[in-house]
Design a protein around this motif. Structure first.
Motif, PDB file in Angstrom:
ATOM      1  N   ALA A 212      -4.433   8.760  -1.080  1.00 20.90           N
ATOM      2  CA  ALA A 212      -4.469   7.305  -0.943  1.00 20.90           C
ATOM      3  C   ALA A 212      -5.862   6.815  -1.298  1.00 20.90           C
ATOM      4  N   LYS A 213      -5.944   5.568  -1.695  1.00 23.24           N
ATOM      5  CA  LYS A 213      -7.232   4.966  -2.016  1.00 23.24           C
ATOM      6  C   LYS A 213      -8.089   4.836  -0.761  1.00 23.24           C
ATOM      7  N   ALA A 214      -9.384   4.742  -0.957  1.00 22.97           N
ATOM      8  CA  ALA A 214     -10.306   4.630   0.170  1.00 22.97           C
ATOM      9  C   ALA A 214     -10.051   3.330   0.938  1.00 22.97           C
ATOM     10  N   PRO A 215      -9.799   3.392   2.239  1.00 24.61           N
ATOM     11  CA  PRO A 215      -9.564   2.179   3.034  1.00 24.61           C
ATOM     12  C   PRO A 215     -10.880   1.562   3.500  1.00 24.61           C
TER      13      PRO A 215
ATOM     14  N   VAL B  21      -2.657   2.758   0.253  1.00 25.92           N
ATOM     15  CA  VAL B  21      -2.157   2.546  -1.105  1.00 25.92           C
ATOM     16  C   VAL B  21      -2.318   3.865  -1.848  1.00 25.92           C
ATOM     17  N   PRO B  22      -1.333   4.287  -2.644  1.00 25.07           N
ATOM     18  CA  PRO B  22      -1.451   5.577  -3.345  1.00 25.07           C
ATOM     19  C   PRO B  22      -2.748   5.691  -4.127  1.00 25.07           C
ATOM     20  N   ALA B  23      -3.284   6.890  -4.175  1.00 25.77           N
ATOM     21  CA  ALA B  23      -4.540   7.140  -4.880  1.00 25.77           C
ATOM     22  C   ALA B  23      -4.395   6.820  -6.361  1.00 25.77           C
ATOM     23  N   ALA B  24      -5.499   6.369  -6.945  1.00 24.21           N
ATOM     24  CA  ALA B  24      -5.515   6.057  -8.372  1.00 24.21           C
ATOM     25  C   ALA B  24      -5.501   7.345  -9.192  1.00 24.21           C
TER      26      ALA B  24
ATOM     27  N   ASP C  32     -13.842   7.036   3.208  1.00 28.16           N
ATOM     28  CA  ASP C  32     -13.080   7.513   2.056  1.00 28.16           C
ATOM     29  C   ASP C  32     -12.649   8.944   2.358  1.00 28.16           C
ATOM     30  N   CYS C  33     -11.626   9.073   3.199  1.00 30.07           N
ATOM     31  CA  CYS C  33     -11.289  10.384   3.762  1.00 30.07           C
ATOM     32  C   CYS C  33      -9.828  10.759   3.609  1.00 30.07           C
ATOM     33  N   LEU C  34      -9.022   9.930   2.951  1.00 29.10           N
ATOM     34  CA  LEU C  34      -7.582  10.161   2.917  1.00 29.10           C
ATOM     35  C   LEU C  34      -7.238  11.190   1.842  1.00 29.10           C
TER      36      LEU C  34
END
Length: 552
Positions: free
Chosen positions: A50-53, A63-66, A102-104
């Motif tokens: 997932a993107k960094a929250p 949100v899914p990672a880029a 930024d850990c997901l």
């Protein structure tokens, strides 16, 4: 076999990666990752799901990672999610080497023979414990290589913790198209399972045979996933180690003795002198984490009407949970390392008995028979163990049996000299190194009682890995040369892990029946939480249903 595109891209990007990593490449939905291989297992670490929250994305659903171009180095775990540090003397001290919002990310261990397409391997997704406040998937006691060597693809995930993962707030609910807030850590877990669904086959895993497993807060998360409508179809079996089916805050109303989730969030913001979400989002992450922890913020999932539609126990009672086989169990010495949950021991038996009679009323005689005053401290430890972890495990297994699914109960009653010397036999989480086959690795934690690498210890670990992985494969736990594990529907059968596995029946039946009555009365009353308040600190128990119905 390995996708040809991955090999070509790896060769083209060879200057970016060490030569030893070039061959261990897999094409994921976001891009190519390059891991490492040792023996029969390849490891891919630090893969973003997932993107960094961060910034405005703090306290929003994942949100899914880029996607990325080229080959991503997957030789190291990603940073842990922001969290406070354990006290230096804590038995569970396990300091992460790095932390970030930024850990997901997740780690994957895959048997090489499965990854090259020989067969589709079962997948096991690990959710770490730590009170939803601490923990990380890169811990040495969560390495999945020993399990993967049994022909399983293992995934371990990070998810948002503490105030970042479990803050409900009126402004956040207004921002949400679902009018919900407070379950960001649970939503992260669901997003990770979606990633597994999309990518398991690339690592040789079967996306239609996924087992979720977790310990303590990870087991609480397993139950949350079992009852969340958002996770349907994303897993097919579940294992809950030392779970607790706790009463949860509801989003907008106080209930069961708890303020609403939004009330808690508003109070936290005011206490931190950041009364708006904009102000809270502007606070440095580490500062915010430390302040929330110091202020007593207790991260819990929220009954928000979207991710969680009702109290966990209510969902299980209504048969709304995932229809999957379950292993559930607990440890004999759970509370010996959780002394903060244990009230001070009364000075004598008379005081203990007086407190119990005042609080348990018509159930006091039954309580004192099961938890007698002749051994006050042990009775108090067992009251909390049975009422929190034991009742939950038994109820979870029986709830699955009630909907026609297999329910397997275990009791981990194993200890070893170093734990005995500290008077910590079968302490909370002590089964984890045995489940992962990491007896030596557990000894690298600074305060963990050192496990001797004797045949007896490694033999028990081998048996537990066998039961866990066979369950992941077929839904029926078994281990070579070990007793058959009876379903709880078969005369209350369970497996005791002592010096060796032993199949028995009727574990603490009277004790769990007592706790069920306590929980039932508190649920009907609606003003008391249940498994948090037990024994000599319990509020006076509500009357029986028949008594409560009598006119004044």
């Amino acid at each position: 076999m390995i996708p040809m595109r991955a090999s070509i891209v790896a060769l083209a990007a060879g200057a970016l990666l060490p030569m030893t990593a070039m061959a261990q490449t897999v094409q994921t939905t976001q891009g190519v990752v390059a891991g490492t291989t040792s023996g029969t297992v390849s490891a891919f670490r630090g893969i973003p799901y997932a993107k960094a929250p961060i910034g405005q994305a703090r306290w929003t659903p994942p949100v899914p990672a880029a996607a990325w171009k080229g080959v991503r180095d997957a030789s190291k775990s990603g940073p842990a999610c922001i969290q406070p540090k354990y006290p230096a003397t804590s038995l569970y001290r396990d300091d992460p080497p790095a932390m970030s919002e930024d850990c997901l990310s997740l780690n994957v261990w895959a048997p090489v023979r499965a990854r090259v397409g020989a067969r589709r391997a079962p997948v096991m997704v690990w959710i770490h414990g730590g009170s939803l406040a601490v923990g990380f998937n890169g811990s040495p006691i969560y390495d999945g290589a020993k399990i993967a060597a049994r022909g399983v693809v293992v995934v371990s995930i990070n998810y948002r913790l503490g105030i970042f993962g479990y803050l409900a707030h009126p402004e956040l609910s207004r921002e949400s198209s679902h009018h919900a807030s407070g379950n960001y850590g649970l939503l992260d877990q669901i997003e990770a399972l979606k990633w597994v669904r999309a990518n398991a086959a690339a690592f040789g895993g079967d996306p239609d045979n996924v087992t979720i497993f977790g310990e303590s807060a990870g087991a609480l998360s397993v139950m949350g996933l079992m009852t969340s409508p958002l996770s349907r179809g994303l897993f097919h079996k579940a294992i809950a180690e030392s779970g607790y089916m706790i009463s949860l805050p509801e989003l907008t109303k106080a209930s069961h003795g708890l303020p609403s989730g939004e009330q808690v969030g508003s109070f936290v913001g005011a206490a931190l002198k950041a009364p708006t979400i904009a102000a809270l989002r502007a606070v440095d992450a580490q500062t915010l984490s430390a302040a929330a922890a110091a202020g007593g913020f207790l991260p819990l999932p929220t009954v928000d009407g979207w991710a969680l539609t009702r109290q966990l126990v209510d969902s299980f009672d209504k048969g709304e949970q995932a229809r999957v086989p379950v292993i559930a169990g607990f440890n004999a010495g759970e509370l010996r390392t959780l002394r903060g949950l244990v009230p001070p021991v009364p000075a004598d038996a008379a005081i203990y008995e007086k407190e119990i009679r005042e609080r348990y009323g018509d159930l006091a005689d039954q309580f004192l028979k099961l938890y007698p005053s002749g051994r006050i401290e042990e009775s108090m430890l067992e009251t909390l163990r049975d009422g929190i972890y034991g009742w939950t495990s038994d109820r979870l297994a029986r709830s699955q049996a009630a909907i026609g699914q297999a329910g397997y109960l275990y009791y981990f009653d194993h200890s070893y000299p170093a734990a005995d010397a500290l008077k910590l036999p079968a302490f909370h989480a002590s089964e984890v190194p045995y489940v992962f086959g990491l007896l030596v690795e557990a000894n690298t934690l600074p305060n963990w009682p050192k496990i001797p690498p004797t045949p007896a210890e490694t033999g028990l670990s081998d048996a537990m890995i066998g039961y866990w992985t066979s369950f992941a494969r077929s839904g029926k736990p078994s281990a070579a040369g070990q007793p058959a594990w009876p379903d709880i529907a078969d005369k209350g059968g369970y497996l005791r892990f002592g010096a060796r596995p032993e199949a028995l029946s009727g574990l603490f039946t009277d004790r769990f029946a007592l706790q069920e009555e306590v929980v039932a009365r508190r649920r009907r009353d609606g003003t008391q939480s249940w498994i948090q308040n037990l024994g000599i600190v319990a509020p006076p128990l509500p009357a029986r249903a028949a008594d409560a119905a009598r006119p004044n």
